[in-house]
Design a protein around this motif. Structure first.
Motif, PDB file in Angstrom:
ATOM      1  N   ILE A  39      38.925  51.525 -54.800  1.00 15.95           N
ATOM      2  CA  ILE A  39      37.638  50.894 -55.083  1.00 15.95           C
ATOM      3  C   ILE A  39      36.865  50.873 -53.773  1.00 15.95           C
ATOM      4  O   ILE A  39      37.279  50.230 -52.807  1.00 15.95           O
ATOM      5  N   ASN A  40      35.758  51.596 -53.720  1.00 16.48           N
ATOM      6  CA  ASN A  40      34.945  51.659 -52.507  1.00 16.48           C
ATOM      7  C   ASN A  40      33.834  50.623 -52.578  1.00 16.48           C
ATOM      8  O   ASN A  40      33.073  50.581 -53.544  1.00 16.48           O
ATOM      9  N   VAL A  41      33.775  49.792 -51.546  1.00 19.26           N
ATOM     10  CA  VAL A  41      32.792  48.711 -51.497  1.00 19.26           C
ATOM     11  C   VAL A  41      31.965  48.847 -50.225  1.00 19.26           C
ATOM     12  O   VAL A  41      32.517  48.927 -49.122  1.00 19.26           O
ATOM     13  N   ILE A  42      30.653  48.874 -50.373  1.00 16.99           N
ATOM     14  CA  ILE A  42      29.740  48.887 -49.233  1.00 16.99           C
ATOM     15  C   ILE A  42      29.278  47.456 -48.996  1.00 16.99           C
ATOM     16  O   ILE A  42      28.816  46.782 -49.923  1.00 16.99           O
ATOM     17  N   THR A  43      29.411  46.968 -47.768  1.00 16.39           N
ATOM     18  CA  THR A  43      28.920  45.632 -47.417  1.00 16.39           C
ATOM     19  C   THR A  43      27.824  45.768 -46.370  1.00 16.39           C
ATOM     20  O   THR A  43      27.840  46.698 -45.563  1.00 16.39           O
ATOM     21  N   THR A  44      26.880  44.832 -46.366  1.00 16.48           N
ATOM     22  CA  THR A  44      25.710  44.979 -45.499  1.00 16.48           C
ATOM     23  C   THR A  44      25.910  44.429 -44.094  1.00 16.48           C
ATOM     24  O   THR A  44      25.288  44.913 -43.152  1.00 16.48           O
ATOM     25  N   PHE A  45      26.760  43.409 -43.932  1.00 13.25           N
ATOM     26  CA  PHE A  45      26.993  42.896 -42.581  1.00 13.25           C
ATOM     27  C   PHE A  45      28.305  42.125 -42.535  1.00 13.25           C
ATOM     28  O   PHE A  45      28.994  41.973 -43.535  1.00 13.25           O
ATOM     29  N   TYR A  46      28.652  41.631 -41.340  1.00 12.77           N
ATOM     30  CA  TYR A  46      30.021  41.241 -41.030  1.00 12.77           C
ATOM     31  C   TYR A  46      30.684  40.206 -41.952  1.00 12.77           C
ATOM     32  O   TYR A  46      31.805  40.458 -42.430  1.00 12.77           O
ATOM     33  N   PRO A  47      30.112  39.032 -42.201  1.00 10.69           N
ATOM     34  CA  PRO A  47      30.857  38.033 -43.000  1.00 10.69           C
ATOM     35  C   PRO A  47      31.259  38.549 -44.383  1.00 10.69           C
ATOM     36  O   PRO A  47      32.381  38.291 -44.837  1.00 10.69           O
ATOM     37  N   ILE A  48      30.365  39.279 -45.036  1.00 11.34           N
ATOM     38  CA  ILE A  48      30.687  39.833 -46.356  1.00 11.34           C
ATOM     39  C   ILE A  48      31.810  40.859 -46.217  1.00 11.34           C
ATOM     40  O   ILE A  48      32.723  40.923 -47.047  1.00 11.34           O
ATOM     41  N   TYR A  49      31.755  41.649 -45.163  1.00  9.82           N
ATOM     42  CA  TYR A  49      32.795  42.652 -44.888  1.00  9.82           C
ATOM     43  C   TYR A  49      34.155  41.977 -44.716  1.00  9.82           C
ATOM     44  O   TYR A  49      35.154  42.398 -45.324  1.00  9.82           O
ATOM     45  N   GLU A  50      34.206  40.919 -43.906  1.00 10.02           N
ATOM     46  CA  GLU A  50      35.489  40.248 -43.653  1.00 10.02           C
ATOM     47  C   GLU A  50      36.059  39.637 -44.927  1.00 10.02           C
ATOM     48  O   GLU A  50      37.245  39.815 -45.235  1.00 10.02           O
ATOM     49  N   PHE A  51      35.231  38.931 -45.681  1.00 13.83           N
ATOM     50  CA  PHE A  51      35.716  38.287 -46.903  1.00 13.83           C
ATOM     51  C   PHE A  51      36.177  39.336 -47.925  1.00 13.83           C
ATOM     52  O   PHE A  51      37.182  39.142 -48.613  1.00 13.83           O
ATOM     53  N   THR A  52      35.443  40.441 -48.016  1.00  7.13           N
ATOM     54  CA  THR A  52      35.794  41.491 -48.974  1.00  7.13           C
ATOM     55  C   THR A  52      37.117  42.145 -48.608  1.00  7.13           C
ATOM     56  O   THR A  52      37.953  42.422 -49.474  1.00  7.13           O
ATOM     57  N   LYS A  53      37.336  42.387 -47.325  1.00 10.31           N
ATOM     58  CA  LYS A  53      38.601  42.980 -46.876  1.00 10.31           C
ATOM     59  C   LYS A  53      39.769  42.039 -47.164  1.00 10.31           C
ATOM     60  O   LYS A  53      40.848  42.473 -47.574  1.00 10.31           O
ATOM     61  N   GLU A  54      39.553  40.750 -46.923  1.00 10.62           N
ATOM     62  CA  GLU A  54      40.624  39.771 -47.159  1.00 10.62           C
ATOM     63  C   GLU A  54      40.997  39.701 -48.638  1.00 10.62           C
ATOM     64  O   GLU A  54      42.172  39.630 -48.990  1.00 10.62           O
ATOM     65  N   ILE A  55      40.008  39.704 -49.504  1.00 11.77           N
ATOM     66  CA  ILE A  55      40.271  39.598 -50.936  1.00 11.77           C
ATOM     67  C   ILE A  55      40.718  40.943 -51.509  1.00 11.77           C
ATOM     68  O   ILE A  55      41.609  41.011 -52.358  1.00 11.77           O
ATOM     69  N   GLY A  56      40.122  42.021 -51.033  1.00  7.41           N
ATOM     70  CA  GLY A  56      40.386  43.346 -51.595  1.00  7.41           C
ATOM     71  C   GLY A  56      41.739  43.917 -51.233  1.00  7.41           C
ATOM     72  O   GLY A  56      42.368  44.600 -52.050  1.00  7.41           O
ATOM     73  N   GLY A  57      42.208  43.646 -50.010  1.00  8.10           N
ATOM     74  CA  GLY A  57      43.512  44.148 -49.600  1.00  8.10           C
ATOM     75  C   GLY A  57      43.622  45.658 -49.669  1.00  8.10           C
ATOM     76  O   GLY A  57      42.657  46.392 -49.430  1.00  8.10           O
ATOM     77  N   GLU A  58      44.808  46.151 -50.038  1.00  7.52           N
ATOM     78  CA  GLU A  58      45.081  47.593 -50.047  1.00  7.52           C
ATOM     79  C   GLU A  58      44.364  48.320 -51.177  1.00  7.52           C
ATOM     80  O   GLU A  58      44.209  49.548 -51.118  1.00  7.52           O
ATOM     81  N   GLU A  59      43.966  47.597 -52.200  1.00  9.62           N
ATOM     82  CA  GLU A  59      43.316  48.257 -53.349  1.00  9.62           C
ATOM     83  C   GLU A  59      41.886  48.691 -53.049  1.00  9.62           C
ATOM     84  O   GLU A  59      41.308  49.476 -53.802  1.00  9.62           O
ATOM     85  N   VAL A  60      41.313  48.150 -51.971  1.00 13.38           N
ATOM     86  CA  VAL A  60      39.882  48.330 -51.727  1.00 13.38           C
ATOM     87  C   VAL A  60      39.628  48.993 -50.371  1.00 13.38           C
ATOM     88  O   VAL A  60      40.283  48.665 -49.379  1.00 13.38           O
ATOM     89  N   ASN A  61      38.686  49.916 -50.345  1.00 12.69           N
ATOM     90  CA  ASN A  61      38.189  50.500 -49.099  1.00 12.69           C
ATOM     91  C   ASN A  61      36.802  49.916 -48.842  1.00 12.69           C
ATOM     92  O   ASN A  61      35.888  50.100 -49.643  1.00 12.69           O
ATOM     93  N   VAL A  62      36.671  49.180 -47.743  1.00 13.05           N
ATOM     94  CA  VAL A  62      35.412  48.501 -47.447  1.00 13.05           C
ATOM     95  C   VAL A  62      34.687  49.223 -46.312  1.00 13.05           C
ATOM     96  O   VAL A  62      35.267  49.447 -45.242  1.00 13.05           O
ATOM     97  N   VAL A  63      33.450  49.588 -46.547  1.00 17.66           N
ATOM     98  CA  VAL A  63      32.611  50.232 -45.540  1.00 17.66           C
ATOM     99  C   VAL A  63      31.488  49.270 -45.175  1.00 17.66           C
ATOM    100  O   VAL A  63      30.676  48.904 -46.027  1.00 17.66           O
ATOM    101  N   ASN A  64      31.469  48.834 -43.911  1.00 15.48           N
ATOM    102  CA  ASN A  64      30.421  47.915 -43.465  1.00 15.48           C
ATOM    103  C   ASN A  64      29.281  48.715 -42.856  1.00 15.48           C
ATOM    104  O   ASN A  64      29.500  49.558 -41.984  1.00 15.48           O
TER     105      ASN A  64
END
Length: 357
Positions: A39-64
């Motif tokens: 699951i690829n997730v684009i985040t706009t800036f740091y706090p959203i990126y950090e929270f998304t990585k914490e919740i998403g774990g290995e299932e999610v690829n987060v691009v800030n």
């Protein structure tokens, strides 16, 4: 050179050039690249990126989108950011007017993109702040909530109407900017308060579950762990700030309205909602008077913007400076040292306690 060797050389050079293009297009400037099978997730800036990585774990690829060390108020996305977002499943942005470029960005995505845009500040009681923010951030206009792109339209339908009347009254108590501006803007700095961050984390979790229901249990479990940490941070701010004698803080820019509202403080800002909104000479004079009348010993500054005005005010008032970080992003040094939302907010709490004694 034989025909076979020439063909191999040509193919090899083409592959190398393609690899270089991919690396240059998706490297540190764009914060990452799309990963197939996740699951690829684009985040706009740091706090959203950090929270998304914490919740998403290995299932999610987060691009800030926002690079490390860059102040977000004046940043705008590049073409590669649009390419990545078009291929992603989720686009998570703060909303409340913080990312003024989002409407046009979403309109520019590929027509066949299935990305779902989610405003993670939805559900937070927003604050109205007085004075021009310098860049129309947070201004109430329909463009901020109007997504013609089909994928974004789904998010637009889900956006809640935010009532500002009660919040505006509370903001008066929580402190507004120093300027005598007549215009009103939404304060977008929701994440600076742990109480608001709790709502944002739940919105992020819900968006991940909607996009990938197969891994709902994992998202829920990791969200509960993040929720516990945010609740503990909220408790620490509540308990440790409640008994202090002073309740006023002087800050670089008007980024602490939610923190002040939720923990009984009043902010006096040198600049407006944007750190580039220029103060007038009279504002500095008035703030110097405020510092002296209220017996304040510190003027707060932040790392991602110039501390020149904060130091000027501190010198005028004969006081010192301290850091109060709005956690809009990490400096390169903070990133290298493993700093995160929680370590920075803990430092904020300690500096607030020092200043409010």
């Amino acid at each position: 050179m034989s025909r076979n060797k020439k063909a191999k050389w040509t193919w090899g050079m083409a592959a190398l050039l393609s690899a270089l293009l991919i690396v240059s297009g998706c490297g540190s400037k764009s914060g990452g690249s799309i990963v197939e099978g996740k699951i690829n997730v684009i985040t706009t800036f740091y706090p959203i990126y950090e929270f998304t990585k914490e919740i998403g774990g290995e299932e999610v690829n987060v691009v800030n989108l926002l690079p490390t060390g860059v102040e977000p108020h004046d940043w705008t996305p590049k073409s590669q950011d649009m390419v990545n977002a078009s291929k992603a499943q989720l686009f998570l942005y703060n909303g409340a007017g913080f990312e003024g470029w989002v409407p046009s960005f979403l309109k520019g995505l590929n027509k066949d993109s299935e990305v779902k845009a989610v405003e993670v500040s939805q559900g937070i009681q927003l604050i109205d702040a007085e004075g021009d923010d310098g860049h129309n951030h947070g201004a109430s206009d329909e463009a901020g909530h109007e997504h013609s792109h089909e994928a974004a339209g789904e998010a637009a339908e889900e956006e809640r109407d935010h009532s500002h009347d009660e919040a505006a009254a509370e903001e008066h108590a929580a402190g507004s900017g120093t300027a005598e501006g007549t215009s009103h803007h939404t304060d977008p700095h929701t994440w600076v308060s742990p109480k608001s961050a709790l709502i944002m984390a739940e919105n992020i979790k819900n968006s991940l579950v909607d996009a990938d229901p197969e891994h709902k249990a994992q998202y829920e479990q990791r969200y509960e762990a993040l929720k516990d940490k945010l609740a503990k941070l909220d408790q620490d701010f509540t308990e440790q700030l409640s008994g202090l004698p002073k309740k006023d803080i002087v800050v670089s820019h008007q980024a602490f309205g939610y923190l002040c509202r939720d923990y009984g403080l009043t902010q006096h800002a040198i600049m407006g909602l944007s750190p580039d909104a220029e103060p007038r000479a009279q504002d500095i004079v008035n703030l110097t008077k405020t510092v002296n009348e209220k017996g304040l010993r510190y003027v707060f500054f932040e790392e991602l913007v110039s501390d020149k005005l904060a130091k000027t005010l501190a010198n005028e008032a004969g006081v010192e400076t301290l850091v109060l970080n709005p956690v809009e992003g990490l400096t390169k040094e903070q990133a290298e040292n493993g700093e995160n939302y929680f370590t920075i907010m803990e430092k904020n709490l300690q500096n607030l306690k020092k200043a409010l004694q």
